[in-house]
Design a protein around this motif. Sequence first.
Motif, PDB file in Angstrom:
ATOM      1  N   GLN A 242       0.872  -1.208   0.085  1.00  0.00           N
ATOM      2  CA  GLN A 242       0.021  -0.231  -0.044  1.00  0.00           C
ATOM      3  C   GLN A 242       0.862   1.269  -0.036  1.00  0.00           C
ATOM      4  O   GLN A 242       1.087   1.889   1.258  1.00  0.00           O
ATOM      5  CB  GLN A 242      -0.871  -0.047   1.255  1.00  0.00           C
ATOM      6  N   THR A 243       1.188   1.632  -1.177  1.00  0.00           N
ATOM      7  CA  THR A 243       2.060   2.671  -1.241  1.00  0.00           C
ATOM      8  C   THR A 243       1.523   4.212  -1.264  1.00  0.00           C
ATOM      9  O   THR A 243       2.481   4.871  -1.544  1.00  0.00           O
ATOM     10  CB  THR A 243       3.182   2.340  -2.686  1.00  0.00           C
ATOM     11  N   GLY A 244       0.609   4.315  -0.894  1.00  0.00           N
ATOM     12  CA  GLY A 244       0.152   5.580  -1.043  1.00  0.00           C
ATOM     13  C   GLY A 244       0.306   6.475   0.309  1.00  0.00           C
ATOM     14  O   GLY A 244       0.255   7.377   0.578  1.00  0.00           O
ATOM     15  N   THR A 245       0.569   5.574   1.415  1.00  0.00           N
ATOM     16  CA  THR A 245       1.102   6.060   2.754  1.00  0.00           C
ATOM     17  C   THR A 245       2.613   6.716   2.325  1.00  0.00           C
ATOM     18  O   THR A 245       3.521   5.567   1.987  1.00  0.00           O
ATOM     19  CB  THR A 245       1.091   5.037   3.833  1.00  0.00           C
ATOM     20  N   HIS A 246       2.827   7.723   2.504  1.00  0.00           N
ATOM     21  CA  HIS A 246       3.984   8.150   2.195  1.00  0.00           C
ATOM     22  C   HIS A 246       4.853   8.383   3.504  1.00  0.00           C
ATOM     23  O   HIS A 246       4.431   8.759   4.643  1.00  0.00           O
ATOM     24  CB  HIS A 246       3.956   9.659   1.521  1.00  0.00           C
ATOM     25  N   ILE A 247       6.387   8.479   3.211  1.00  0.00           N
ATOM     26  CA  ILE A 247       7.057   8.315   4.333  1.00  0.00           C
ATOM     27  C   ILE A 247       8.024   9.793   4.299  1.00  0.00           C
ATOM     28  O   ILE A 247       8.594   9.728   3.040  1.00  0.00           O
ATOM     29  CB  ILE A 247       7.989   7.194   4.429  1.00  0.00           C
ATOM     30  N   GLY A 248       7.827  10.861   4.906  1.00  0.00           N
ATOM     31  CA  GLY A 248       8.721  11.957   4.817  1.00  0.00           C
ATOM     32  C   GLY A 248       9.764  11.938   5.691  1.00  0.00           C
ATOM     33  O   GLY A 248      11.030  11.474   5.755  1.00  0.00           O
ATOM     34  N   CYS A 249       9.604  12.557   7.019  1.00  0.00           N
ATOM     35  CA  CYS A 249      10.487  12.878   7.939  1.00  0.00           C
ATOM     36  C   CYS A 249      11.236  11.662   8.774  1.00  0.00           C
ATOM     37  O   CYS A 249      12.147  11.548   9.325  1.00  0.00           O
ATOM     38  CB  CYS A 249      10.208  14.079   9.029  1.00  0.00           C
ATOM     39  N   GLU A 250      10.202  10.598   8.908  1.00  0.00           N
ATOM     40  CA  GLU A 250      10.361   9.554   9.536  1.00  0.00           C
ATOM     41  C   GLU A 250      10.742   9.637  11.365  1.00  0.00           C
ATOM     42  O   GLU A 250      11.138   8.931  12.014  1.00  0.00           O
ATOM     43  CB  GLU A 250      11.601   8.300   9.339  1.00  0.00           C
ATOM     44  N   HIS A 251      10.128  10.847  11.773  1.00  0.00           N
ATOM     45  CA  HIS A 251      10.229  11.386  12.964  1.00  0.00           C
ATOM     46  C   HIS A 251       9.055  12.007  13.609  1.00  0.00           C
ATOM     47  O   HIS A 251       8.758  12.462  14.608  1.00  0.00           O
ATOM     48  CB  HIS A 251      11.353  12.527  13.327  1.00  0.00           C
ATOM     49  N   GLY A 252       7.981  11.765  12.865  1.00  0.00           N
ATOM     50  CA  GLY A 252       6.491  11.973  13.401  1.00  0.00           C
ATOM     51  C   GLY A 252       6.213  13.437  13.272  1.00  0.00           C
ATOM     52  O   GLY A 252       5.135  14.107  13.836  1.00  0.00           O
ATOM     53  N   VAL A 253       7.044  14.190  12.405  1.00  0.00           N
ATOM     54  CA  VAL A 253       6.824  15.745  12.476  1.00  0.00           C
ATOM     55  C   VAL A 253       6.137  16.050  11.216  1.00  0.00           C
ATOM     56  O   VAL A 253       5.212  16.982  11.378  1.00  0.00           O
ATOM     57  CB  VAL A 253       8.422  16.372  12.309  1.00  0.00           C
ATOM     58  N   CYS A 254       6.164  15.501   9.908  1.00  0.00           N
ATOM     59  CA  CYS A 254       5.407  16.105   9.001  1.00  0.00           C
ATOM     60  C   CYS A 254       4.330  15.607   8.672  1.00  0.00           C
ATOM     61  O   CYS A 254       3.234  16.340   8.130  1.00  0.00           O
ATOM     62  CB  CYS A 254       6.387  15.746   7.730  1.00  0.00           C
ATOM     63  N   GLY A 255       3.839  14.286   9.142  1.00  0.00           N
ATOM     64  CA  GLY A 255       2.521  13.916   8.987  1.00  0.00           C
ATOM     65  C   GLY A 255       2.202  13.227   7.597  1.00  0.00           C
ATOM     66  O   GLY A 255       1.092  12.695   7.492  1.00  0.00           O
ATOM     67  N   ALA A 256       2.927  13.113   6.677  1.00  0.00           N
ATOM     68  CA  ALA A 256       2.722  12.287   5.495  1.00  0.00           C
ATOM     69  C   ALA A 256       2.239  10.951   5.549  1.00  0.00           C
ATOM     70  O   ALA A 256       1.663  10.489   4.845  1.00  0.00           O
ATOM     71  CB  ALA A 256       4.043  12.544   4.589  1.00  0.00           C
ATOM     72  N   CYS A 257       2.901  10.392   6.674  1.00  0.00           N
ATOM     73  CA  CYS A 257       2.387   9.006   6.899  1.00  0.00           C
ATOM     74  C   CYS A 257       1.207   8.715   7.593  1.00  0.00           C
ATOM     75  O   CYS A 257       0.850   7.466   8.003  1.00  0.00           O
ATOM     76  CB  CYS A 257       3.594   8.147   7.570  1.00  0.00           C
ATOM     77  N   THR A 258       0.428   9.715   7.961  1.00  0.00           N
ATOM     78  CA  THR A 258      -0.723   9.547   8.693  1.00  0.00           C
ATOM     79  C   THR A 258      -1.796   8.507   8.239  1.00  0.00           C
ATOM     80  O   THR A 258      -2.071   8.436   7.143  1.00  0.00           O
ATOM     81  CB  THR A 258      -1.402  10.931   8.933  1.00  0.00           C
ATOM     82  N   VAL A 259      -2.081   7.506   8.918  1.00  0.00           N
ATOM     83  CA  VAL A 259      -3.202   6.480   8.436  1.00  0.00           C
ATOM     84  C   VAL A 259      -4.233   6.492   9.940  1.00  0.00           C
ATOM     85  O   VAL A 259      -3.972   7.154  10.839  1.00  0.00           O
ATOM     86  CB  VAL A 259      -2.402   5.092   8.366  1.00  0.00           C
ATOM     87  N   ILE A 260      -5.245   5.727   9.476  1.00  0.00           N
ATOM     88  CA  ILE A 260      -6.341   5.691  11.000  1.00  0.00           C
ATOM     89  C   ILE A 260      -6.184   4.434  11.208  1.00  0.00           C
ATOM     90  O   ILE A 260      -6.392   3.338  10.460  1.00  0.00           O
ATOM     91  CB  ILE A 260      -7.447   6.176  10.212  1.00  0.00           C
ATOM     92  N   VAL A 261      -6.069   4.299  12.619  1.00  0.00           N
ATOM     93  CA  VAL A 261      -5.843   2.905  13.174  1.00  0.00           C
ATOM     94  C   VAL A 261      -6.932   3.060  14.404  1.00  0.00           C
ATOM     95  O   VAL A 261      -7.024   3.562  15.086  1.00  0.00           O
ATOM     96  CB  VAL A 261      -4.449   2.596  14.006  1.00  0.00           C
ATOM     97  N   GLY A 262      -7.774   1.958  14.112  1.00  0.00           N
ATOM     98  CA  GLY A 262      -9.069   2.113  15.100  1.00  0.00           C
ATOM     99  C   GLY A 262      -9.870   3.056  14.517  1.00  0.00           C
ATOM    100  O   GLY A 262     -10.139   3.246  13.318  1.00  0.00           O
ATOM    101  N   ASN A 263     -10.018   4.147  15.444  1.00  0.00           N
ATOM    102  CA  ASN A 263     -10.652   5.484  14.944  1.00  0.00           C
ATOM    103  C   ASN A 263      -9.605   6.535  15.055  1.00  0.00           C
ATOM    104  O   ASN A 263     -10.200   7.646  15.035  1.00  0.00           O
ATOM    105  CB  ASN A 263     -11.860   5.572  15.555  1.00  0.00           C
ATOM    106  N   GLU A 264      -8.417   6.337  15.370  1.00  0.00           N
ATOM    107  CA  GLU A 264      -7.445   7.618  15.520  1.00  0.00           C
ATOM    108  C   GLU A 264      -6.633   7.600  14.409  1.00  0.00           C
ATOM    109  O   GLU A 264      -6.022   6.893  14.090  1.00  0.00           O
ATOM    110  CB  GLU A 264      -6.851   7.167  16.961  1.00  0.00           C
ATOM    111  N   PRO A 265      -6.180   9.083  13.953  1.00  0.00           N
ATOM    112  CA  PRO A 265      -5.058   9.262  13.187  1.00  0.00           C
ATOM    113  C   PRO A 265      -3.947   9.079  13.742  1.00  0.00           C
ATOM    114  O   PRO A 265      -3.733   9.413  14.816  1.00  0.00           O
ATOM    115  CB  PRO A 265      -5.495  10.702  12.704  1.00  0.00           C
ATOM    116  N   VAL A 266      -2.996   8.370  13.318  1.00  0.00           N
ATOM    117  CA  VAL A 266      -1.656   7.968  13.884  1.00  0.00           C
ATOM    118  C   VAL A 266      -0.456   8.376  12.818  1.00  0.00           C
ATOM    119  O   VAL A 266      -0.825   7.972  11.573  1.00  0.00           O
ATOM    120  CB  VAL A 266      -1.557   6.725  14.329  1.00  0.00           C
ATOM    121  N   ARG A 267       0.694   8.698  13.171  1.00  0.00           N
ATOM    122  CA  ARG A 267       1.570   8.626  12.516  1.00  0.00           C
ATOM    123  C   ARG A 267       2.414   7.317  12.349  1.00  0.00           C
ATOM    124  O   ARG A 267       2.999   6.753  13.374  1.00  0.00           O
ATOM    125  CB  ARG A 267       2.665   9.563  13.123  1.00  0.00           C
TER     126      ARG A 267
END
Length: 158
Positions: free
Chosen positions: A35-60
């Motif tokens: 699933q390559t639509g999830t982008h990886i940017g900073c790899e430190h939780g700063v940019c938010g490009a990798c945000t997905v929803i786990v359960g009902n919560e957006p997570v980095r």
Amino acid sequence: MSKTEITLNINGRDHCICVEARRTLADAIREECGQTGTHIGCEHGVCGACTVIVGNEPVRSCLMFAVQAAGKNIRTIEGLADGDEMHPMQRAFMEHHGLQCGFCTPGFLMLAVGVLEREPDISDEDLVDVLSSNLCRCTGYQNIIKAVRAAAKDMRAL
């Protein structure tokens, strides 16, 4: 290093994979589950490009280990549309010019959807605060905010 067999339920589909305990959810989603639509940017939780929803919560997803997400429902950008029918948030980003280069867009879409599903009547001030947690170098955020506001209205009507 030893690997653990886990099942990630991504967009309603189970993916049985073997991962090292240190493998991030972002890497597992992209590399093991395709699933390559999830982008990886900073790899430190700063940019938010990798945000997905786990359960009902957006997570980095770069800050979460894949083993932590085992057994939970995960939604990625690939699962937002319903077949050929775009999600109201996707449509609003297109109609309100909420994207330019598109790198940050999947993270913004997933953050906004997750937040609006929990709090459909979020105040403008709180919405700006939430959206400012993701980084965009192209748009200046104004059209992103307009798009999310338009989508919020459409999502409430569903």
